[in-house]
Structures are given as C-alpha cells and as structure tokens.
Design a protein around this motif. Structure first.
Motif, short mmCIF file in Angstrom:
data_model
loop_
_atom_site.label_atom_id
_atom_site.label_comp_id
_atom_site.label_asym_id
_atom_site.label_seq_id
_atom_site.Cartn_x
_atom_site.Cartn_y
_atom_site.Cartn_z
N TYR A 32 0.84 -1.20 0.00
CA TYR A 32 0.00 0.00 0.00
C TYR A 32 0.87 1.25 0.00
O TYR A 32 2.01 1.22 0.48
CB TYR A 32 -0.89 0.04 1.25
CG TYR A 32 -2.16 -0.78 1.21
CD1 TYR A 32 -2.27 -1.92 0.42
CD2 TYR A 32 -3.25 -0.42 1.99
CE1 TYR A 32 -3.44 -2.67 0.41
CE2 TYR A 32 -4.41 -1.16 1.99
CZ TYR A 32 -4.50 -2.28 1.20
OH TYR A 32 -5.66 -3.04 1.20
N ARG A 99 -3.22 4.07 1.66
CA ARG A 99 -4.08 4.01 0.49
C ARG A 99 -3.84 2.69 -0.24
O ARG A 99 -2.68 2.29 -0.42
CB ARG A 99 -3.80 5.16 -0.48
CG ARG A 99 -4.41 6.47 -0.12
CD ARG A 99 -4.13 7.51 -1.21
NE ARG A 99 -4.74 7.18 -2.48
CZ ARG A 99 -5.94 7.59 -2.88
NH1 ARG A 99 -6.67 8.38 -2.08
NH2 ARG A 99 -6.41 7.22 -4.06
N SER A 100 -4.92 2.06 -0.68
CA SER A 100 -4.82 0.79 -1.38
C SER A 100 -4.69 0.97 -2.88
O SER A 100 -5.27 0.23 -3.67
CB SER A 100 -6.02 -0.09 -1.05
OG SER A 100 -7.24 0.56 -1.39
N ASP A 101 -3.93 1.97 -3.28
CA ASP A 101 -3.60 2.20 -4.67
C ASP A 101 -2.26 2.94 -4.73
O ASP A 101 -1.54 2.97 -3.74
CB ASP A 101 -4.71 2.95 -5.42
CG ASP A 101 -5.05 4.31 -4.82
OD1 ASP A 101 -6.18 4.78 -5.02
OD2 ASP A 101 -4.18 4.91 -4.14
N CYS A 104 -0.36 8.31 -4.05
CA CYS A 104 0.13 8.64 -2.71
C CYS A 104 0.01 10.11 -2.35
O CYS A 104 -0.23 10.43 -1.19
CB CYS A 104 1.59 8.21 -2.56
SG CYS A 104 1.88 6.45 -2.79
N SER A 108 -6.54 12.35 0.58
CA SER A 108 -7.69 11.45 0.67
C SER A 108 -7.24 10.01 0.85
O SER A 108 -7.45 9.17 -0.03
CB SER A 108 -8.58 11.60 -0.56
OG SER A 108 -9.09 12.91 -0.68
N TYR A 109 -6.64 9.72 1.97
CA TYR A 109 -6.21 8.38 2.26
C TYR A 109 -7.38 7.53 2.76
O TYR A 109 -8.35 8.04 3.33
CB TYR A 109 -5.07 8.39 3.28
CG TYR A 109 -3.72 8.53 2.61
CD1 TYR A 109 -2.71 7.59 2.85
CD2 TYR A 109 -3.45 9.58 1.75
CE1 TYR A 109 -1.48 7.70 2.23
CE2 TYR A 109 -2.21 9.69 1.12
CZ TYR A 109 -1.23 8.75 1.37
OH TYR A 109 0.00 8.86 0.76
N HIS A 110 -7.27 6.24 2.59
CA HIS A 110 -8.37 5.32 2.87
C HIS A 110 -8.44 4.88 4.32
O HIS A 110 -9.53 4.63 4.85
CB HIS A 110 -8.28 4.09 1.96
CG HIS A 110 -8.33 4.41 0.51
ND1 HIS A 110 -7.61 3.69 -0.43
CD2 HIS A 110 -9.01 5.35 -0.18
CE1 HIS A 110 -7.85 4.18 -1.64
NE2 HIS A 110 -8.70 5.19 -1.51
#
Length: 122
Positions: A32, A99-101, A104, A108-110
């Motif tokens: 991640y 973040r799972s994408d 970076c 807007s981190y998950h």
C-alpha cells in the motif's frame, strides 16, 4: 481488517529527535501507499511524507524536508517517521495513513490511525 496504530509521540526539546512508529495489520506494508500527516489545533491537516507502494520512492513536504524521513520495515510490518532537528512548529497530532492504490500524493487516504501527539518545546 486494516488497523494502523501509531506510537512514539511525546515531548521533545527544540533540536531534538523523535521516531514515530505505525504498526500495520490487515495488509503488508509494502503493498500500500503509506503516509504521515499532522494537524495542529486550528490548522488544516498537512501531508508530511509519503512512501510509494513499491517502497522505493518517498516524498516529504517542504516544511520537513531534510529533517524528517519516512521509512518502513517489511519484516516488522511497520512504518516509521524519523524526526530530527525538531522545531516548535512541528507540534501537532501525527497520523499514519494508507491508500490501497498508487495515488500517494493526496490527502484522501483510505485508512487512518488514531494519532500520536508530538510536542516540541522551546
């Protein structure tokens, strides 16, 4: 389930050093995008540093570049923020995020940790 737990905050004098840790569960840290953020009372949240999912690329905000360094330990599944030459303006709540994408460099981190307080005295 994803869990991020920060530790290592506390009080430190100007010019001193501190290392923050973020214990990661629910995913392998190297898969991640990871970030450190901070927020002081009455101020907007600031992205301090990010580490790309591949682990080989980092970015640091202008306010901390040259003083702070983000890193990870895959064996411990832990993210770190090494803070050197700290200043009073570094005083804030520091948050670990993921973040799972691969996007970076955004706020807007998950996933977010609970935060750890850093206080720098003059």
């Amino acid at each position: 389930q994803v869990k991020l737990v920060e530790s290592g905050g506390g009080s430190v004098q100007t010019g001193g050093s501190l290392r923050l840790s973020c214990a990661v569960s629910g995913f392998t840290v190297g898969t991640y995008c990871m970030g450190w953020f901070r927020q002081a009372p009455g101020k907007e949240r600031e992205r301090v540093a990010t580490l790309a999912a591949g682990g080989g690329f980092t970015s640091h905000s202008d306010s901390v570049k040259g003083r702070f360094s983000i890193s990870q330990d895959s064996a411990k599944n832990t993210l770190f923020l090494q803070m050197n030459s700290v200043k009073p303006e570094d005083t804030a709540m520091y948050y670990c995020a993921a973040r799972s994408d691969h996007a970076c460099n955004t706020n807007s981190y998950h996933y977010w940790g609970q935060g750890t307080q850093v206080t720098v005295s003059s």
